[in-house]
Design a protein around this motif. Structure first.
Motif, short mmCIF file in Angstrom:
data_model
loop_
_atom_site.label_atom_id
_atom_site.label_comp_id
_atom_site.label_asym_id
_atom_site.label_seq_id
_atom_site.Cartn_x
_atom_site.Cartn_y
_atom_site.Cartn_z
N VAL A 4 0.65 -1.16 -0.27
CA VAL A 4 -0.12 -0.31 -0.11
C VAL A 4 0.75 1.26 0.40
O VAL A 4 0.41 2.41 -0.66
CB VAL A 4 -0.90 0.23 1.44
CG1 VAL A 4 -0.24 0.00 1.76
CG2 VAL A 4 -1.85 0.68 0.73
N ASN A 31 -5.36 6.36 10.28
CA ASN A 31 -6.15 6.46 11.51
C ASN A 31 -4.78 6.27 12.91
O ASN A 31 -4.77 6.18 13.41
CB ASN A 31 -6.03 4.60 11.90
CG ASN A 31 -6.71 3.82 12.23
OD1 ASN A 31 -7.70 4.78 13.61
ND2 ASN A 31 -6.27 2.82 13.18
N ASN A 85 7.53 -0.73 13.98
CA ASN A 85 7.05 -1.55 14.08
C ASN A 85 7.86 -2.81 12.94
O ASN A 85 7.81 -2.59 12.51
CB ASN A 85 5.41 -2.01 13.56
CG ASN A 85 4.78 -1.48 15.01
OD1 ASN A 85 5.33 -1.05 15.98
ND2 ASN A 85 3.44 -1.10 14.45
N HIS A 98 8.47 1.66 7.85
CA HIS A 98 8.09 2.94 8.43
C HIS A 98 8.16 3.26 9.56
O HIS A 98 8.55 2.55 10.42
CB HIS A 98 6.70 3.36 7.22
CG HIS A 98 5.79 1.87 8.33
ND1 HIS A 98 5.73 1.16 7.57
CD2 HIS A 98 4.71 2.23 9.82
CE1 HIS A 98 4.90 0.05 8.43
NE2 HIS A 98 4.34 0.97 10.07
N HIS A 100 7.05 5.80 12.44
CA HIS A 100 5.56 6.54 13.10
C HIS A 100 6.67 7.30 13.86
O HIS A 100 6.95 6.31 14.93
CB HIS A 100 4.65 5.41 14.45
CG HIS A 100 4.31 3.58 13.57
ND1 HIS A 100 3.03 4.58 13.53
CD2 HIS A 100 4.84 3.10 12.86
CE1 HIS A 100 2.58 3.08 12.51
NE2 HIS A 100 3.23 2.48 12.77
P1 AMP Z 1 2.11 -1.21 10.94
O1 AMP Z 1 1.36 -1.55 12.51
O2 AMP Z 1 3.63 -0.16 11.89
O3 AMP Z 1 2.72 -2.15 9.64
O4 AMP Z 1 1.64 0.20 10.62
C1 AMP Z 1 1.07 0.62 9.45
C2 AMP Z 1 -0.25 1.71 9.19
O5 AMP Z 1 -0.25 1.87 8.52
C3 AMP Z 1 -1.50 1.89 10.58
O6 AMP Z 1 -1.24 3.09 11.68
C4 AMP Z 1 -2.55 2.31 9.19
O7 AMP Z 1 -3.29 3.55 10.06
C5 AMP Z 1 -1.87 3.20 8.05
N1 AMP Z 1 -2.06 2.61 7.34
C6 AMP Z 1 -2.52 1.77 6.59
N2 AMP Z 1 -2.83 1.78 4.82
C7 AMP Z 1 -3.05 3.33 5.27
C8 AMP Z 1 -3.34 4.30 4.14
N3 AMP Z 1 -3.52 4.13 2.72
N4 AMP Z 1 -2.56 5.53 4.56
C9 AMP Z 1 -2.55 5.94 5.51
N5 AMP Z 1 -2.10 5.37 6.84
C10 AMP Z 1 -2.17 3.68 6.07
#
Ligand code: AMP
Length: 133
Positions: A4, A31, A85, A98, A100
């Protein structure tokens, strides 16, 4: 590998981008834990920290620092959680590294749901010896 986030980096799916350069893209998390919660995403889809080249990782941390400073300036937050994570066992949902950057406020009442273990006698020294770099 397509994720994504590769689609977001390529502009194929919508996002709120707040920064981009040749190594990384920063977007707002869809989110958020608090509004303004940002994600510093590598342009290349390294699945985890171990697979991410050090120059990219270092750069991403420097960008996270700038994001954090901007959050303090604009949102008035008092601190932040900066976290990766790392692999599914840690709760990583998107297999594309990524960072956070989560704004935090004094007394905002949030707590991570971790529990803690206790070392038995001598065990901490054993772990220290095993993990010594
Ligand atoms: P992780 O659990 O560290 O892989 O976190 C993935 C993060 O990506 C989560 O906090 C999601 O809310 C965020 N996320 C997933 N899809 C999208 C999107 N299309 N746009 C923005 N944030 C996203």
């Amino acid at each position: 590998m397509e994720t994504v986030f590769t689609k977001i980096c390529a502009g194929e799916i919508p996002s709120t981008k707040i920064y981009e350069d040749d190594m990384c893209v920063v977007i707002l998390d869809i989110n958020p834990i608090h509004k303004g919660h940002s994600l510093v995403i590598s342009r290349n889809p390294y699945p985890s920290m171990g697979k991410c080249p050090e120059d990219v990782l270092s750069h991403m941390i420097c960008i996270a620092k700038k994001v954090e400073a901007k959050q303090r300036e604009v949102l008035g937050c008092d601190g932040s959680n900066i976290l990766i994570n790392n692999d599914p066992a840690s709760g990583q949902e998107v297999p594309h590294i990524h960072i956070h950057v989560i704004p935090r406020y004094q007394n905002d009442g949030l707590k991570f749901g971790f529990t803690h273990e206790k070392y038995t006698d001598g065990q901490m020294a054993d772990f220290g010896a095993k993990l010594h770099l």
